[in-house]
Design a protein around this motif. Structure first.
Motif, mmCIF file in Angstrom:
data_model
loop_
_atom_site.group_PDB
_atom_site.id
_atom_site.type_symbol
_atom_site.label_atom_id
_atom_site.label_comp_id
_atom_site.label_asym_id
_atom_site.label_seq_id
_atom_site.Cartn_x
_atom_site.Cartn_y
_atom_site.Cartn_z
ATOM 1 N N PHE A 263 -23.614 -49.120 61.346
ATOM 2 C CA PHE A 263 -22.678 -48.699 62.406
ATOM 3 C C PHE A 263 -23.215 -49.084 63.782
ATOM 4 O O PHE A 263 -22.463 -49.383 64.695
ATOM 5 C CB PHE A 263 -22.488 -47.174 62.364
ATOM 6 C CG PHE A 263 -21.710 -46.692 61.173
ATOM 7 C CD1 PHE A 263 -20.364 -47.025 61.015
ATOM 8 C CD2 PHE A 263 -22.321 -45.905 60.208
ATOM 9 C CE1 PHE A 263 -19.645 -46.571 59.913
ATOM 10 C CE2 PHE A 263 -21.612 -45.450 59.103
ATOM 11 C CZ PHE A 263 -20.272 -45.784 58.954
ATOM 12 N N ASP A 264 -24.559 -49.075 63.887
ATOM 13 C CA ASP A 264 -25.184 -49.385 65.186
ATOM 14 C C ASP A 264 -25.419 -50.885 65.370
ATOM 15 O O ASP A 264 -25.934 -51.306 66.397
ATOM 16 C CB ASP A 264 -26.511 -48.626 65.313
ATOM 17 C CG ASP A 264 -27.475 -48.938 64.159
ATOM 18 O OD1 ASP A 264 -27.220 -49.886 63.372
ATOM 19 O OD2 ASP A 264 -28.496 -48.225 64.048
ATOM 20 N N ARG A 265 -25.040 -51.680 64.381
ATOM 21 C CA ARG A 265 -25.198 -53.137 64.434
ATOM 22 C C ARG A 265 -26.628 -53.571 64.757
ATOM 23 O O ARG A 265 -26.847 -54.588 65.407
ATOM 24 C CB ARG A 265 -24.248 -53.745 65.483
ATOM 25 C CG ARG A 265 -22.785 -53.586 65.131
ATOM 26 C CD ARG A 265 -21.875 -54.169 66.196
ATOM 27 N NE ARG A 265 -20.505 -54.166 65.732
ATOM 28 C CZ ARG A 265 -19.920 -55.175 65.094
ATOM 29 N NH1 ARG A 265 -20.574 -56.280 64.868
ATOM 30 N NH2 ARG A 265 -18.668 -55.077 64.693
ATOM 31 N N SER A 266 -27.604 -52.800 64.302
ATOM 32 C CA SER A 266 -28.991 -53.102 64.669
ATOM 33 C C SER A 266 -29.632 -54.137 63.745
ATOM 34 O O SER A 266 -30.714 -54.628 64.033
ATOM 35 C CB SER A 266 -29.819 -51.818 64.629
ATOM 36 O OG SER A 266 -29.767 -51.245 63.331
ATOM 37 N N MET A 267 -28.966 -54.457 62.647
ATOM 38 C CA MET A 267 -29.558 -55.359 61.658
ATOM 39 C C MET A 267 -28.622 -56.531 61.359
ATOM 40 O O MET A 267 -27.438 -56.489 61.710
ATOM 41 C CB MET A 267 -29.843 -54.583 60.362
ATOM 42 C CG MET A 267 -30.845 -53.447 60.546
ATOM 43 S SD MET A 267 -30.826 -52.256 59.179
ATOM 44 C CE MET A 267 -29.371 -51.295 59.528
ATOM 45 N N VAL A 268 -29.169 -57.554 60.709
ATOM 46 C CA VAL A 268 -28.353 -58.681 60.264
ATOM 47 C C VAL A 268 -28.555 -58.839 58.764
ATOM 48 O O VAL A 268 -29.699 -58.847 58.276
ATOM 49 C CB VAL A 268 -28.756 -59.994 60.975
ATOM 50 C CG1 VAL A 268 -27.960 -61.184 60.413
ATOM 51 C CG2 VAL A 268 -28.553 -59.887 62.480
ATOM 52 N N GLY A 269 -27.443 -58.943 58.033
ATOM 53 C CA GLY A 269 -27.511 -59.242 56.610
ATOM 54 C C GLY A 269 -27.094 -60.685 56.398
ATOM 55 O O GLY A 269 -26.211 -61.194 57.105
ATOM 56 N N GLY A 270 -27.710 -61.354 55.457
ATOM 57 C CA GLY A 270 -27.328 -62.739 55.198
ATOM 58 C C GLY A 270 -28.200 -63.359 54.136
ATOM 59 O O GLY A 270 -29.173 -62.753 53.674
ATOM 60 N N TYR A 271 -27.839 -64.592 53.765
ATOM 61 C CA TYR A 271 -28.626 -65.334 52.776
ATOM 62 C C TYR A 271 -29.701 -66.160 53.481
ATOM 63 O O TYR A 271 -29.417 -66.807 54.494
ATOM 64 C CB TYR A 271 -27.718 -66.267 51.966
ATOM 65 C CG TYR A 271 -28.498 -67.337 51.243
ATOM 66 C CD1 TYR A 271 -29.357 -66.988 50.201
ATOM 67 C CD2 TYR A 271 -28.427 -68.673 51.612
ATOM 68 C CE1 TYR A 271 -30.119 -67.939 49.545
ATOM 69 C CE2 TYR A 271 -29.179 -69.640 50.966
ATOM 70 C CZ TYR A 271 -30.023 -69.269 49.931
ATOM 71 O OH TYR A 271 -30.783 -70.220 49.304
ATOM 72 N N GLY A 272 -30.920 -66.123 52.950
ATOM 73 C CA GLY A 272 -31.965 -67.044 53.402
ATOM 74 C C GLY A 272 -32.730 -66.633 54.647
ATOM 75 O O GLY A 272 -33.299 -67.476 55.323
ATOM 76 N N HIS A 273 -32.765 -65.315 54.953
ATOM 77 C CA HIS A 273 -33.638 -64.874 56.058
ATOM 78 C C HIS A 273 -35.064 -65.368 55.829
ATOM 79 O O HIS A 273 -35.747 -65.750 56.770
ATOM 80 C CB HIS A 273 -33.668 -63.344 56.134
ATOM 81 C CG HIS A 273 -32.448 -62.713 56.742
ATOM 82 N ND1 HIS A 273 -31.893 -63.141 57.935
ATOM 83 C CD2 HIS A 273 -31.687 -61.666 56.343
ATOM 84 C CE1 HIS A 273 -30.851 -62.384 58.230
ATOM 85 N NE2 HIS A 273 -30.695 -61.489 57.275
ATOM 86 N N ASP A 274 -35.514 -65.302 54.572
ATOM 87 C CA ASP A 274 -36.813 -65.857 54.194
ATOM 88 C C ASP A 274 -36.626 -67.350 53.952
ATOM 89 O O ASP A 274 -36.125 -67.739 52.908
ATOM 90 C CB ASP A 274 -37.343 -65.137 52.950
ATOM 91 C CG ASP A 274 -38.652 -65.719 52.427
ATOM 92 O OD1 ASP A 274 -39.247 -66.549 53.126
ATOM 93 O OD2 ASP A 274 -39.056 -65.354 51.313
#
Ligand code: MN
Ligand code: MN
Length: 470
Positions: free
Chosen positions: A263-274
């Protein structure tokens, strides 16, 4: 003030001055810094969406480099302070450098991140039909929990090289109009036996078959008509035949876009951060570095997830050759340059996940929002495979980050006996270069959808920048 409260105060002060006090970055950051962090993460999300494979990340970096005045390096080039150069290694790895004002024999400042991520590669003979469905056989790349890769929408990226040498670039499944692909899983209703199996073997490598079609070619003749229809579509679109898969590198990756999490938009989700969560800040750092004292180098490498072997991985000599060529351009010995260089091996570490606290040792692991993580050593069991940065070099980096108000933490990859892992640090340290791991904590590492904190990726950028400029 009573004597008692005076003593309490002094205990508080003593604790403040004697204990190592870690703080969540949001308790320290000012509003204008948070604005910069959020802006940086927008750029990062675009990079993630545009760079799902090592080839795409390499192309992104080369284009960004050219746009920022970097020229392709040729051995023997006349170079002077401020010159910006790059080397494109086979379209899968890239080295960027900015020549410093100091003599090159004083050494380089190197940031090394990797741009390959776990995925499903197509086998060389991938296409088959079974029971009137067409599928691709795959061979997974990197360390994955296989069950995580079923029932996830996939896109297909890569290249096919035809027998005449011409190359076809493929990117299907990212555009909203594109079809996507999927590995199916057994329905729960009939999974009584499967559900009794351990996670390790419930889904096996040969079960990771990608569904690519179901409609037969309209004909009364023979079998394999669904496969024939698919190959006919591919021939009409790309001019390829089944044999062309023999000389192809096609990678199935999660088709999702990077999104804000929470809700606070503090993180990013996605493929391939590593490890694109370190590749992007390293790239941004060198693109914005101005006339550094030491020559700055950023290497975005391939093949880390399979052990850094091969000529686009960092166990090969491509970085060493580049530094040797550069040294000879300036008439100095390469061994002197290596020995005086310093490196931030820019790779991720595990973030603490409250659902799985048992694998972490809380005093020595990384937490989201506590900033960029310095990992003094990696490895498994008794530090096997680690380069272990010296106390002296760790102290230098600690001082550098503190001096520049970069928010950072220290972290180890989980409890001593729980597993372990490595990075490219050891291969660079083996060139007699002082090397330390510096990166971003990740949740669900190596899953199709990983999570990182916006603060941490920004602090990685700041860490790489002050290091290159130091
Ligand atoms: Mn990594
Ligand atoms: Mn990894």
């Amino acid at each position: 003030m009573s004597k008692d409260s005076k003593e309490k105060n002094s205990v508080k002060d003593l604790k403040k001055s004697l204990f190592y006090n870690k703080k969540n970055a949001y308790q320290i950051l000012k509003d204008d810094e948070i604005k910069k962090i959020n802006k940086f993460s927008e750029g990062y999300k675009s990079f993630l969406d545009a760079s799902k494979t090592e080839r795409e990340a390499c192309e992104f970096a080369v284009e960004a480099a050219r746009d920022n005045g970097f020229k392709e390096y040729k051995r023997g080039m006349k170079l002077k302070a401020g010159d910006k150069i790059y080397v494109n290694n086979r379209g899968k790895a890239v080295i960027l450098a900015v020549i410093g004002t100091d003599d090159i024999s004083d050494g380089l400042r190197i940031c090394a991140a990797h741009i390959d991520s776990p995925r499903l590669d197509l086998k060389q003979c991938p296409v088959y039909e079974d029971s009137e469905l067409a599928l691709f056989k795959t061979h997974y790349y990197g360390g994955i929990k296989k069950y995580q890769w079923t029932t996830v929408p996939l896109s297909l990226h890569g290249v096919l090289v035809k027998s005449d040498g011409s190359k076809i670039t493929v990117n299907i499944g990212e555009d909203p109009e594109d079809p996507q692909f999927v590995v199916n899983d057994l329905l729960i209703h009939l999974a009584a036996d499967q559900m009794k199996k351990p996670l390790m073997s419930a889904i096996e490598g040969e079960d990771l078959n990608i569904l690519i079609g179901s409609r037969p070619f309209k004909s009364d003749e023979g079998s394999d008509l669904v496969k024939l229809n698919i190959l006919n579509i591919l021939y009409e679109k790309y001019g390829i035949t089944e044999e062309d898969f023999l000389s192809a590198e096609l990678e199935a990756v999660p088709a999702c876009k990077a999104r804000d999490i929470g809700f606070d938009r503090s993180m990013v989700g996605g493929y391939g951060h590593d490890d694109r969560v370190c590749a992007y800040p390293a790239l941004e750092a060198i693109l914005t570095v101005e006339e550094p004292e030491k020559t700055s180098v950023v290497v975005l490498t391939d093949k880390e997830e399979t052990g850094s072997e091969g000529n686009t991985g960092l166990q090969s000599s491509y970085l060493r050759y580049f530094i040797s060529d550069l040294a000879s351009d300036f008439g100095v010995r390469d061994t002197t340059v290596f020995s005086n260089s310093q490196c931030m091996s820019s790779d991720v570490n595990a973030g603490f996940d409250p659902t799985y606290p048992n694998v972490m040792e809380k005093m020595n692991c990384a937490f989201l929002n506590y900033g960029v993580v310095i990992t003094k050593y990696t490895g498994s069991r008794g530090k096997s495979g680690t380069s272990d940065a010296s106390a002296e070099f760790t102290g230098r980096i600690r001082n550098l980050l503190n001096k520049n108000n970069v928010i950072w933490q220290t972290g180890e990859l989980g409890k001593v006996d729980c597993g372990g892992g490595g990075t490219v640090a050891a291969y660079i340290a083996n060139l007699n270069i002082d090397t330390i791991d510096v990166g971003v904590p990740v949740l669900s590492m190596h899953a199709p959808f990983e999570v990182i904190s916006k603060v941490d990726v920004y602090m990685a950028y700041r860490a790489f920048k002050v290091f290159l400029e130091d």
